[in-house]
Write an enzyme that holds these catalytic residues in place. Structure first.
Site, PDB file in Angstrom:
ATOM      1  N   ASP A  78       0.803  -1.222   0.000  1.00  0.00           N
ATOM      2  CA  ASP A  78       0.000   0.000   0.000  1.00  0.00           C
ATOM      3  C   ASP A  78       0.836   1.271   0.000  1.00  0.00           C
ATOM      4  O   ASP A  78       0.284   2.377  -0.035  1.00  0.00           O
ATOM      5  CB  ASP A  78      -0.982  -0.011   1.184  1.00  0.00           C
ATOM      6  CG  ASP A  78      -2.075  -1.049   0.982  1.00  0.00           C
ATOM      7  OD1 ASP A  78      -2.542  -1.191  -0.162  1.00  0.00           O
ATOM      8  OD2 ASP A  78      -2.463  -1.725   1.952  1.00  0.00           O
ATOM      9  N   ASP A 139      -5.490  -5.541  -6.059  1.00  0.00           N
ATOM     10  CA  ASP A 139      -5.366  -4.145  -5.635  1.00  0.00           C
ATOM     11  C   ASP A 139      -3.951  -3.600  -5.868  1.00  0.00           C
ATOM     12  O   ASP A 139      -3.756  -2.384  -5.956  1.00  0.00           O
ATOM     13  CB  ASP A 139      -5.690  -3.997  -4.144  1.00  0.00           C
ATOM     14  CG  ASP A 139      -6.794  -4.918  -3.638  1.00  0.00           C
ATOM     15  OD1 ASP A 139      -7.011  -5.985  -4.248  1.00  0.00           O
ATOM     16  OD2 ASP A 139      -7.408  -4.603  -2.618  1.00  0.00           O
TER      17      ASP A 139
END
Ligand code: GLY
Length: 367
Positions: A78, A139
């Site tokens: 992330d 993602d």
């Protein structure tokens, strides 16, 4: 939308909105993957208005991102989400050299998560973790744009090669032949051999988690902007987009998982619509031969978001309701989600014809 962002500055102060209900956001410290979407909204709104309050608040939040790296607070793939919408966005709109250096530092840490054998960026856990070292997820396609950017910014082609290799691996293994997707996929991290797909946030391993599909559309569309000579990127985005649109229910608001068994909870995920919408808007540019098809899809998703999800409360803090953060864990199942709001704002700005480029090739490099 921009007025709501302006009103929220004083309300949120030094904290970060995560998710919320009843027209209010839950605020947290900068310690999870959600932290940069609020600074990203501040930078979008600043670009639209020139309002220095927005710029100053986003700038004041940046040191908390440096602290994340210094203290290794929840560092995963992330890094891309976190540093694209904080440091890269700040550098892009203000030319701040410290923000540029911070974004490049984050890109180095992200690049270190690349596994040369399986040619993927590891999603979760410490690098080489016995359990998580072999796993990447859909993602991750939204984290590798930081690597494409770092390659262009630094002149070092290694960053872009990692991003492109990761996209190739994702297309080969996380996409199924019918254009649906696995949320996550495991490799043998010693040999790189593909082992198989599994869900994390969907209802089952062979279901279709809507937000993963949306991340794929947007992620491949961004990659196609950076690598126009690689037609597989546009083809992947097109296939994912067609599958996404074919799975929508009558009101065009995605269910959290498109392939729900009888009796499973039928929550919606407005964030998946907003993310896919941003992907479709990009595809109009990067896959112009199919622009009319993408325009039709984009108009459908915009109508669904405005007619069924927009929060009309005059005092609302958020933009769109009915997001689903994590149904298997029961977290924020029918809620505002800060990334849903970020992509809604980005989509509205794109429709209005004025959106700064935080993910793809900056317009200055295209001229
Ligand atoms: N990237 C995590 C999620 O979409 O929930």
């Amino acid at each position: 939308a921009v007025e709501r962002v302006q009103r929220n500055c004083a309300r949120f102060d030094a904290l970060f909105p995560n998710y919320g209900e009843d027209h209010r956001y839950v605020l947290r410290e900068n310690n999870n993957w959600l932290a940069a979407f609020w600074p990203g909204m501040l930078w979008l709104a600043y670009d639209q208005t020139g309002d220095s309050t927005l710029r100053d608040l986003a700038g004041a939040l940046l040191p908390t991102f440096a602290t994340r790296l210094d203290r290794q607070i929840h560092i995963t793939h992330d890094l891309g989400f976190l540093f694209t919408l904080s440091a890269r966005a700040q550098y892009q709109l203000t030319a701040d050299p410290a923000a540029r250096a911070l974004a490049l530092r984050a890109a180095d840490l992200l690049a270190a998560r690349f596994h040369a054998k399986g040619r993927y960026v590891q999603a979760w856990g410490p690098i080489g973790d016995p359990d998580e070292g072999g796993r990447t997820i859909m993602d991750t396609m939204l984290n590798v744009p930081l690597l494409f950017w770092a390659g262009a910014e630094s002149g070092n082609p290694a960053y872009g090669s990692i991003a492109l290799d990761h996209a190739r691996t994702t297309a080969a293994h996380l996409m199924r032949p019918d254009g649906s997707t696995y949320h996550t996929f495991r490799f043998d991290q010693q040999t790189g051999a593909p082992l198989g797909g599994a869900t994390h946030q969907g209802v089952s391993d062979d279901s279709l988690w809507a937000r993963g599909q949306a991340w794929g559309i947007l992620g491949f569309a961004i990659a196609a902007d950076w690598e126009p000579e690689q037609p597989f990127l546009r083809r992947a985005a097109r296939k994912l987009a067609r599958r996404f649109m074919a799975e929508l229910p009558g009101d065009d608001v995605p269910l959290w998982d498109f392939w729900l068994p009888t009796g499973a909870p039928r929550y919606r995920d407005s964030s998946a619509a907003a993310i896919a919408l941003c992907g479709l808007q990009r595809l109009i540019q990067v896959d112009a031969a199919h622009a009319e098809e993408y325009r039709t899809y984009a108009n459908r998703l915009l109508s669904a978001l405005l007619n069924h999800c927009w929060d009309d409360d005059p005092d609302a803090q958020g933009l769109i309701k009915h997001g689903a953060l994590h149904i298997p864990k029961g977290i924020a199942v029918d809620a505002y989600l800060i990334f849903g709001d970020y992509f809604m704002l980005e989509a509205l700005m794109r429709f209005s014809g004025r959106a700064p480029e935080f993910w793809g090739v900056p317009s200055t490099q295209k001229e």
